[in-house]
Scaffold this motif. Structure first.
Motif, PDB file in Angstrom:
ATOM      1  N   GLY A 321     -92.510  13.707   1.369  1.00 33.52           N
ATOM      2  CA  GLY A 321     -93.613  14.652   1.491  1.00 33.52           C
ATOM      3  C   GLY A 321     -94.591  14.554   0.340  1.00 33.52           C
ATOM      4  O   GLY A 321     -95.814  14.600   0.536  1.00 33.52           O
ATOM      5  N   LEU A 322     -94.069  14.401  -0.873  1.00 33.93           N
ATOM      6  CA  LEU A 322     -94.930  14.330  -2.054  1.00 33.93           C
ATOM      7  C   LEU A 322     -95.810  13.076  -2.042  1.00 33.93           C
ATOM      8  O   LEU A 322     -97.028  13.145  -2.265  1.00 33.93           O
ATOM      9  CB  LEU A 322     -94.076  14.356  -3.321  1.00 33.93           C
ATOM     10  N   ILE A 323     -95.202  11.934  -1.763  1.00 33.79           N
ATOM     11  CA  ILE A 323     -95.953  10.675  -1.793  1.00 33.79           C
ATOM     12  C   ILE A 323     -97.027  10.634  -0.710  1.00 33.79           C
ATOM     13  O   ILE A 323     -98.168  10.215  -0.954  1.00 33.79           O
ATOM     14  CB  ILE A 323     -94.988   9.475  -1.655  1.00 33.79           C
ATOM     15  N   TRP A 324     -96.692  11.069   0.494  1.00 30.44           N
ATOM     16  CA  TRP A 324     -97.681  11.089   1.581  1.00 30.44           C
ATOM     17  C   TRP A 324     -98.850  11.996   1.202  1.00 30.44           C
ATOM     18  O   TRP A 324    -100.014  11.640   1.383  1.00 30.44           O
ATOM     19  CB  TRP A 324     -97.021  11.575   2.868  1.00 30.44           C
ATOM     20  N   GLY A 343     -95.051  13.503   5.992  1.00 30.80           N
ATOM     21  CA  GLY A 343     -94.332  12.848   4.897  1.00 30.80           C
ATOM     22  C   GLY A 343     -92.908  13.349   4.759  1.00 30.80           C
ATOM     23  O   GLY A 343     -91.986  12.563   4.486  1.00 30.80           O
ATOM     24  N   ILE A 344     -92.708  14.640   4.930  1.00 27.96           N
ATOM     25  CA  ILE A 344     -91.351  15.207   4.873  1.00 27.96           C
ATOM     26  C   ILE A 344     -90.465  14.554   5.931  1.00 27.96           C
ATOM     27  O   ILE A 344     -89.346  14.122   5.649  1.00 27.96           O
ATOM     28  CB  ILE A 344     -91.402  16.733   5.067  1.00 27.96           C
ATOM     29  N   VAL A 345     -90.980  14.494   7.155  1.00 32.01           N
ATOM     30  CA  VAL A 345     -90.191  13.903   8.242  1.00 32.01           C
ATOM     31  C   VAL A 345     -89.968  12.415   8.003  1.00 32.01           C
ATOM     32  O   VAL A 345     -88.865  11.893   8.256  1.00 32.01           O
ATOM     33  CB  VAL A 345     -90.884  14.152   9.599  1.00 32.01           C
ATOM     34  N   ALA A 346     -90.965  11.707   7.495  1.00 36.66           N
ATOM     35  CA  ALA A 346     -90.797  10.279   7.209  1.00 36.66           C
ATOM     36  C   ALA A 346     -89.696  10.054   6.172  1.00 36.66           C
ATOM     37  O   ALA A 346     -88.873   9.141   6.305  1.00 36.66           O
ATOM     38  CB  ALA A 346     -92.116   9.687   6.717  1.00 36.66           C
ATOM     39  N   GLY A 347     -89.676  10.879   5.126  1.00 34.96           N
ATOM     40  CA  GLY A 347     -88.618  10.763   4.124  1.00 34.96           C
ATOM     41  C   GLY A 347     -87.249  11.052   4.693  1.00 34.96           C
ATOM     42  O   GLY A 347     -86.264  10.369   4.387  1.00 34.96           O
ATOM     43  N   LEU A 348     -87.154  12.067   5.554  1.00 35.51           N
ATOM     44  CA  LEU A 348     -85.876  12.404   6.190  1.00 35.51           C
ATOM     45  C   LEU A 348     -85.398  11.269   7.096  1.00 35.51           C
ATOM     46  O   LEU A 348     -84.205  10.935   7.117  1.00 35.51           O
ATOM     47  CB  LEU A 348     -86.027  13.693   6.993  1.00 35.51           C
ATOM     48  N   VAL A 349     -86.327  10.706   7.848  1.00 32.05           N
ATOM     49  CA  VAL A 349     -85.976   9.599   8.754  1.00 32.05           C
ATOM     50  C   VAL A 349     -85.421   8.411   7.967  1.00 32.05           C
ATOM     51  O   VAL A 349     -84.373   7.845   8.305  1.00 32.05           O
ATOM     52  CB  VAL A 349     -87.211   9.173   9.571  1.00 32.05           C
ATOM     53  N   ILE A 372     -95.142   6.241   1.649  1.00 30.35           N
ATOM     54  CA  ILE A 372     -96.366   5.443   1.534  1.00 30.35           C
ATOM     55  C   ILE A 372     -96.496   4.434   2.677  1.00 30.35           C
ATOM     56  O   ILE A 372     -97.586   4.228   3.223  1.00 30.35           O
ATOM     57  CB  ILE A 372     -96.424   4.718   0.162  1.00 30.35           C
ATOM     58  N   VAL A 373     -95.378   3.809   3.091  1.00 30.12           N
ATOM     59  CA  VAL A 373     -95.455   2.809   4.169  1.00 30.12           C
ATOM     60  C   VAL A 373     -95.827   3.472   5.495  1.00 30.12           C
ATOM     61  O   VAL A 373     -96.716   2.985   6.222  1.00 30.12           O
ATOM     62  CB  VAL A 373     -94.118   2.051   4.293  1.00 30.12           C
ATOM     63  N   CYS A 374     -95.175   4.570   5.829  1.00 31.55           N
ATOM     64  CA  CYS A 374     -95.482   5.262   7.085  1.00 31.55           C
ATOM     65  C   CYS A 374     -96.907   5.813   7.071  1.00 31.55           C
ATOM     66  O   CYS A 374     -97.595   5.815   8.102  1.00 31.55           O
ATOM     67  CB  CYS A 374     -94.483   6.385   7.333  1.00 31.55           C
TER      68      CYS A 374
END
Length: 593
Positions: A321-324, A343-349, A372-374
């Motif tokens: 979440g922070l990076i996004w 970003g939160i969901v991307a990190g969890l995934v 960052i990639v997502c």
């Protein structure tokens, strides 16, 4: 000296005085008759037998593990309404209810299918094998409707009942196909989607779940439940909580759907604005909450392994979440609620496949890289031209694949639990072996999910039709598919009148003119949409033809302009002049009632 003699004399005198009483008390105790216990009644004997049998049947159940897994099961179920809210906030208001139904209906459709046969296919004895490499699908008759399993039967190699394991894994099966719906939201019919749920669980999810997670649960061996039988599990591919089985499978199935099915009407020319970031942020929070059960529960025990996964989950979500948010802030100048939630969901995934195998710093690194990639993938989506409505592929497909590969970089083999869990990763021993295994497993899962899903979607679309018509899509799926409204902001009475009246009621909204549509031919629809979109932008001056038609236009669909009210011939002529002036070409314009 005299004092000592005096004290000794007093002590002896008191002892002589107390001796008779002590002696008498002892005699009385000896004379008491021995108590004889009354014989036990038949009911008492039967009760003791029942207690002993109950204790014997449940002696292998670990109460702490069972309690934690029941809570984790409820946590994962709670993710489904969380996903429904997360998706519902990102669609247009006319599709809120239909979008939530795509997630919630999986609780019913997949929930029944899983108890009936899904659990047997995923975790039964090997049925289809690839030589000695392992199996890709299972089946056990006793697991069909759980007809051959008792409530107290313990999952071999673990301390929880089989019923509980079936319920916990069922929650994963429910939420996985619901993730796919985000890629094709706002344009699919409900009935073919329900059919797709059943076929996809059977042909994609169950084989992958078996290949990764199936163990020798149902053998009579002393170490039953500790040896992998699935093809990916036997090759030591690590997937703690569903990077391959859940996110790669859902993400690449979503990619197949968006490449086969048409885009939404007006995409990408028209912006599809979210209706409520409040719903999306709330959904993201509920997903984060439920993900603790999703990841920490996957160790099937209440132990240090669960704690490891719990902390890694927190670290991955926070970093993602922070990076996004920061990346979006730097590029666009403002941090958005949608960016933080995504970003939160991307990190969890991304942290899901690694959760139980990495240290907190590994969880932070995986979440940050995924963030960052997502973000970059989602940002460049319009350039690629595909319509991933709610970024199901960009977050779950890309994030899941990335997380699966990075697991091989940051993973450890823990020695605080037996049998040993995990494998030494690249940063531990400098060897790329585990990274290669993870890459093979991720690629195989992606290919299987993509190919099978593409076939299923194409067949369903040809046979019964997957998409709504452009007219139905314009009206909105809430009304077309369900006859309801997610948010009813129209006029109406909250209560019925106490008495009926024969007097006519005044109209709340004045009546409007007749409906008709003007069709413009001789130019590309994309050019017409672009010109119209440009004309609709705020401007100090507007063409007189635009001012004449704009108040009466209700919707624009391709080359069809729908009107309500106004003179039909005047609307036709003004629209023709407007587009011929902008496009500098001759056009044919006609009216349809």
């Amino acid at each position: 000296m005299l004092k000592r003699l005096l004290l000794f004399f007093v002590f002896c005198t008191l002892l002589l005085l107390a001796a008779p009483a002590l002696t008498q008390d002892v005699k009385e105790k000896k004379e008491e008759p021995a108590k004889v216990e009354a014989p036990k009644t038949r009911e008492e004997i039967e009760t003791e037998k029942v207690k002993a049998r109950a204790a014997e049947l449940t002696k292998d159940i670990n109460q702490a593990d069972t309690a934690w897994m029941m809570v984790s099961t409820a946590f994962v179920l709670f993710m489904v309404p969380g996903l429904a809210l997360f998706y519902a906030g990102m669609v247009r208001r006319k599709n809120v209810l239909a979008t939530m139904m795509h997630s919630m209906v999986a609780l019913a459709v997949v929930g029944v299918f899983w108890v009936a046969i899904g659990y047997s296919l995923a975790f039964g004895d090997p049925l289809i094998t690839v030589g000695t490499m392992g199996s890709v699908l299972g089946f056990s008759k006793k697991l069909v409707f759980m007809q051959g399993v008792n409530p107290y039967d313990v999952l071999p190699g673990n301390g929880i009942p089989v019923y509980l394991h079936m319920a916990y894994q069922g929650m994963f099966a429910i939420i996985t196909p619901a993730l796919i719906s985000g890629a094709i939201a706002e344009r699919i019919r409900f009935k073919p989607y329900c059919l797709f749920l059943i076929l996809w669980i059977t042909l994609v999810y169950c084989p992958l779940a078996h290949a990764v997670w199936a163990m020798d649960f149902w053998t009579a061996a002393a170490d039953a439940g500790t040896n992998a039988v699935g093809i990916l599990g036997k090759m030591s591919a690590l997937d703690f909580a569903g990077g391959t089985v859940v996110h790669i499978a859902a993400g690449f199935s979503a990619l197949a759907a968006i490449l086969i099915l048409p885009k939404r009407v007006g995409y990408p020319e028209h912006a599809m604005h979210p209706n409520s970031m409040v719903l999306t942020l709330t959904g993201a929070g509920l997903l984060w909450f439920g993900w603790f059960g999703f990841n920490a529960g996957s160790g099937l025990q209440c132990s240090a392994l669960a704690t490891t996964a719990f902390i890694a989950t927190q670290c991955g979500a926070a970093a993602g979440g922070l990076i996004w948010m920061v990346a979006e802030w730097v590029q666009r100048g403002k941090p958005t609620a949608l960016g933080l939630a995504s970003g939160i969901v991307a990190g969890l995934v991304a942290v899901t496949p690694a959760a139980g195998f990495v240290l907190p710093c590994g969880g932070l690194a995986i979440g940050a890289i995924a963030g960052i990639v997502c973000y970059l993938v989602v940002t460049f989506k319009p350039k690629f031209g595909y319509d991933d409505s709610l970024d199901a592929f960009g977050v779950h497909g890309v994030g899941g694949f990335l997380g699966a590969v990075l697991t091989g970089v940051f993973c450890y083999q823990w020695d605080f639990i037996y049998p040993l869990v995990g494998q030494p990763g690249m940063l531990v021993n400098g060897d790329l072996k585990q990274v290669e295994i993870q890459l093979i497993a991720a690629t195989g899962s992606a290919v299987l999910a993509f190919v099978v899903s593409a076939i299923l979607i194409k067949v369903i679309d040809v046979v019964i039709g997957f998409m709504v018509t452009p007219e139905e899509e314009t009206q909105g799926l809430d009304q077309i598919e369900h006859g309801e409204a997610g948010f009813d902001f129209g006029y109406g009475y909250d209560t019925a009148p106490a008495i009926s009246s024969t007097q006519p009621k005044s109209a709340i909204v004045p009546p409007v003119g007749s409906k008709f549509q003007v069709i413009v031919e001789g130019a590309k629809e994309s050019d017409l949409i672009k010109v119209w979109s440009d004309l609709c932008q705020p401007s100090a001056t507007s063409a007189p033809e635009f001012k004449a038609v704009y108040p009466f236009v209700t919707t624009v669909q391709g080359n069809r302009f729908k009107f309500r009210g106004g003179d039909q011939n005047a609307m036709k002529e003004n629209l023709k002049k407007l587009f011929e002036k902008s496009l500098k070409c001759s056009l044919q314009v006609k009216i349809e009632a």
